[in-house]
Scaffold this motif. Structure first.
Motif, PDB file in Angstrom:
ATOM      1  N   GLU A 192       0.850  -1.191   0.000  1.00 33.79           N
ATOM      2  CA  GLU A 192       0.000   0.000   0.000  1.00 33.79           C
ATOM      3  C   GLU A 192       0.882   1.236   0.000  1.00 33.79           C
ATOM      4  N   VAL A 193       0.407   2.297  -0.663  1.00 28.99           N
ATOM      5  CA  VAL A 193       1.046   3.608  -0.581  1.00 28.99           C
ATOM      6  C   VAL A 193      -0.077   4.616  -0.363  1.00 28.99           C
ATOM      7  N   GLN A 194       0.052   5.418   0.693  1.00 36.66           N
ATOM      8  CA  GLN A 194      -0.963   6.420   0.994  1.00 36.66           C
ATOM      9  C   GLN A 194      -0.677   7.701   0.213  1.00 36.66           C
ATOM     10  N   ARG A 195      -1.552   8.680   0.336  1.00 34.58           N
ATOM     11  CA  ARG A 195      -1.385   9.934  -0.407  1.00 34.58           C
ATOM     12  C   ARG A 195      -0.169  10.710   0.102  1.00 34.58           C
ATOM     13  N   PHE A 196       0.353  11.562  -0.749  1.00 34.77           N
ATOM     14  CA  PHE A 196       1.489  12.385  -0.364  1.00 34.77           C
ATOM     15  C   PHE A 196       1.034  13.551   0.500  1.00 34.77           C
ATOM     16  N   SER A 197       1.832  13.882   1.482  1.00 38.65           N
ATOM     17  CA  SER A 197       1.608  15.030   2.349  1.00 38.65           C
ATOM     18  C   SER A 197       2.965  15.670   2.572  1.00 38.65           C
ATOM     19  N   GLU A 198       3.098  16.923   2.193  1.00 38.18           N
ATOM     20  CA  GLU A 198       4.354  17.668   2.332  1.00 38.18           C
ATOM     21  C   GLU A 198       5.514  16.967   1.620  1.00 38.18           C
ATOM     22  N   GLY A 199       5.202  16.266   0.521  1.00 34.59           N
ATOM     23  CA  GLY A 199       6.248  15.619  -0.281  1.00 34.59           C
ATOM     24  C   GLY A 199       6.627  14.220   0.176  1.00 34.59           C
ATOM     25  N   PHE A 220       4.208   4.193   3.172  1.00 32.27           N
ATOM     26  CA  PHE A 220       4.012   2.945   2.449  1.00 32.27           C
ATOM     27  C   PHE A 220       3.961   1.802   3.452  1.00 32.27           C
ATOM     28  N   LYS A 221       3.284   0.722   3.050  1.00 39.04           N
ATOM     29  CA  LYS A 221       3.171  -0.457   3.902  1.00 39.04           C
ATOM     30  C   LYS A 221       3.856  -1.618   3.209  1.00 39.04           C
ATOM     31  N   SER A 222       4.723  -2.288   3.962  1.00 35.44           N
ATOM     32  CA  SER A 222       5.469  -3.427   3.440  1.00 35.44           C
ATOM     33  C   SER A 222       5.634  -4.441   4.565  1.00 35.44           C
ATOM     34  N   ASP A 223       5.224  -5.668   4.322  1.00 32.30           N
ATOM     35  CA  ASP A 223       5.356  -6.732   5.321  1.00 32.30           C
ATOM     36  C   ASP A 223       4.676  -6.325   6.631  1.00 32.30           C
ATOM     37  N   LYS A 224       3.495  -5.734   6.529  1.00 34.89           N
ATOM     38  CA  LYS A 224       2.591  -5.279   7.597  1.00 34.89           C
ATOM     39  C   LYS A 224       3.087  -4.085   8.416  1.00 34.89           C
ATOM     40  N   TYR A 225       4.213  -3.503   8.040  1.00 34.79           N
ATOM     41  CA  TYR A 225       4.732  -2.329   8.760  1.00 34.79           C
ATOM     42  C   TYR A 225       4.826  -1.142   7.805  1.00 34.79           C
ATOM     43  N   TYR A 226       4.942   0.045   8.409  1.00 37.68           N
ATOM     44  CA  TYR A 226       4.902   1.280   7.638  1.00 37.68           C
ATOM     45  C   TYR A 226       6.244   2.001   7.619  1.00 37.68           C
ATOM     46  N   GLY A 227       6.516   2.619   6.474  1.00 40.20           N
ATOM     47  CA  GLY A 227       7.699   3.443   6.285  1.00 40.20           C
ATOM     48  C   GLY A 227       7.316   4.637   5.431  1.00 40.20           C
ATOM     49  N   VAL A 228       8.323   5.382   4.947  1.00 42.42           N
ATOM     50  CA  VAL A 228       8.055   6.612   4.204  1.00 42.42           C
ATOM     51  C   VAL A 228       8.910   6.674   2.940  1.00 42.42           C
ATOM     52  N   ILE A 229       8.283   7.141   1.858  1.00 40.18           N
ATOM     53  CA  ILE A 229       9.007   7.428   0.617  1.00 40.18           C
ATOM     54  C   ILE A 229       8.859   8.914   0.303  1.00 40.18           C
ATOM     55  N   ASN A 230       9.789   9.411  -0.533  1.00 35.88           N
ATOM     56  CA  ASN A 230       9.671  10.785  -1.018  1.00 35.88           C
ATOM     57  C   ASN A 230       8.993  10.759  -2.390  1.00 35.88           C
ATOM     58  N   GLU A 231       8.871  11.922  -3.026  1.00 36.99           N
ATOM     59  CA  GLU A 231       8.160  12.009  -4.310  1.00 36.99           C
ATOM     60  C   GLU A 231       8.876  11.318  -5.468  1.00 36.99           C
ATOM     61  N   LYS A 232      10.147  10.961  -5.270  1.00 36.62           N
ATOM     62  CA  LYS A 232      10.880  10.206  -6.296  1.00 36.62           C
ATOM     63  C   LYS A 232      10.692   8.708  -6.102  1.00 36.62           C
ATOM     64  N   GLY A 233       9.982   8.326  -5.021  1.00 39.39           N
ATOM     65  CA  GLY A 233       9.772   6.916  -4.728  1.00 39.39           C
ATOM     66  C   GLY A 233      10.922   6.304  -3.950  1.00 39.39           C
ATOM     67  N   GLU A 234      11.816   7.158  -3.427  1.00 40.40           N
ATOM     68  CA  GLU A 234      12.952   6.677  -2.642  1.00 40.40           C
ATOM     69  C   GLU A 234      12.543   6.533  -1.188  1.00 40.40           C
ATOM     70  N   LYS A 235      12.956   5.416  -0.575  1.00 37.45           N
ATOM     71  CA  LYS A 235      12.654   5.204   0.836  1.00 37.45           C
ATOM     72  C   LYS A 235      13.464   6.180   1.674  1.00 37.45           C
ATOM     73  N   VAL A 236      12.804   6.896   2.569  1.00 37.87           N
ATOM     74  CA  VAL A 236      13.499   7.823   3.465  1.00 37.87           C
ATOM     75  C   VAL A 236      13.402   7.377   4.925  1.00 37.87           C
ATOM     76  N   ILE A 237      12.392   6.553   5.238  1.00 39.03           N
ATOM     77  CA  ILE A 237      12.246   5.984   6.578  1.00 39.03           C
ATOM     78  C   ILE A 237      11.877   4.516   6.415  1.00 39.03           C
ATOM     79  N   ASP A 238      12.621   3.636   7.080  1.00 37.94           N
ATOM     80  CA  ASP A 238      12.384   2.191   7.007  1.00 37.94           C
ATOM     81  C   ASP A 238      10.976   1.811   7.437  1.00 37.94           C
ATOM     82  N   ALA A 239      10.471   0.726   6.857  1.00 34.50           N
ATOM     83  CA  ALA A 239       9.159   0.184   7.225  1.00 34.50           C
ATOM     84  C   ALA A 239       9.311  -0.634   8.504  1.00 34.50           C
ATOM     85  N   LYS A 240       9.291   0.084   9.626  1.00 28.84           N
ATOM     86  CA  LYS A 240       9.445  -0.589  10.921  1.00 28.84           C
ATOM     87  C   LYS A 240       8.464  -0.059  11.954  1.00 28.84           C
ATOM     88  N   TYR A 241       7.396   0.546  11.464  1.00 32.10           N
ATOM     89  CA  TYR A 241       6.437   1.156  12.371  1.00 32.10           C
ATOM     90  C   TYR A 241       5.080   0.464  12.300  1.00 32.10           C
TER      91      TYR A 241
END
Length: 180
Positions: free
Chosen positions: A26-33, A37-58
């Motif tokens: 899953e990828v949610q809507r962009f907010s402030e760029g 995203f959800k991966s393996d039941k945990y959440y992380g963050v991507i930027n507008e280029k689709g680059e991961k900026v925060i690991d999916a560990k939440y």
């Protein structure tokens, strides 16, 4: 089928089929760029280029507001499933994922899910009453929780809307009612 990040012309900017070798569910809507995203039941963050900026560990991760994310680490996943758990500690992250503030559920019964103008609504329970207040992004109290405030609404400039249980009013950041 994978999730694709597209530009305004519908051109694929990046395929988001996998991040860190794990499928993106899953990828949610962009907010402030930034987008959650959800991966393996945990959440992380991507930027507008689709680059991961925060690991999916939440276990929980709220949309970016004021350049901050309110997050619950996956280590609290089991505890979060319990009703009225006070052993949780939510983290406020900057856009690089660095923890800038921790919010303990032993101190606050509840709090808002996003910052507004650098401020966050917080709630305690005193004498079986919900009391609302406001803190800044350093955790400093701006408005001490009071039974006069049951819910904080919009925070704009030097004022915020609040509900006292009977209706909505306007208060300044000194805690004075401007409109009852």
């Amino acid at each position: 089928s994978s999730i694709s990040l597209i530009d305004r012309d519908g051109k694929v900017v990046k395929s988001l089929d996998k991040i860190d070798g794990k499928s993106v569910e899953e990828v949610q809507r962009f907010s402030e760029g930034y987008a959650i995203f959800k991966s393996d039941k945990y959440y992380g963050v991507i930027n507008e280029k689709g680059e991961k900026v925060i690991d999916a560990k939440y276990h929980k991760l709220n949309a970016c507001s004021d350049g901050k994310f309110v997050a619950l680490d996956r280590k609290y996943e089991d505890e979060a499933k319990k009703d009225s758990s006070t052993n949780l500690k939510f983290d406020v992250l900057d856009t690089s994922g660095k923890v800038i503030l921790s919010l303990s559920m032993t101190k606050y019964k509840d709090f808002g899910s996003f910052f507004q103008n650098g401020l966050l609504d917080v709630y305690i329970e005193a004498q079986n009453e919900k009391c609302g207040g406001i803190i800044n992004d350093k955790g400093e109290v701006v408005i001490k929780p009071t039974a006069k405030i049951k819910k904080v609404g919009q925070i704009r400039g030097k004022h915020f809307t609040y509900n006292n249980g009977d209706g909505w009013g306007l208060m300044n950041l000194k805690g004075e009612s401007v409109i009852r």
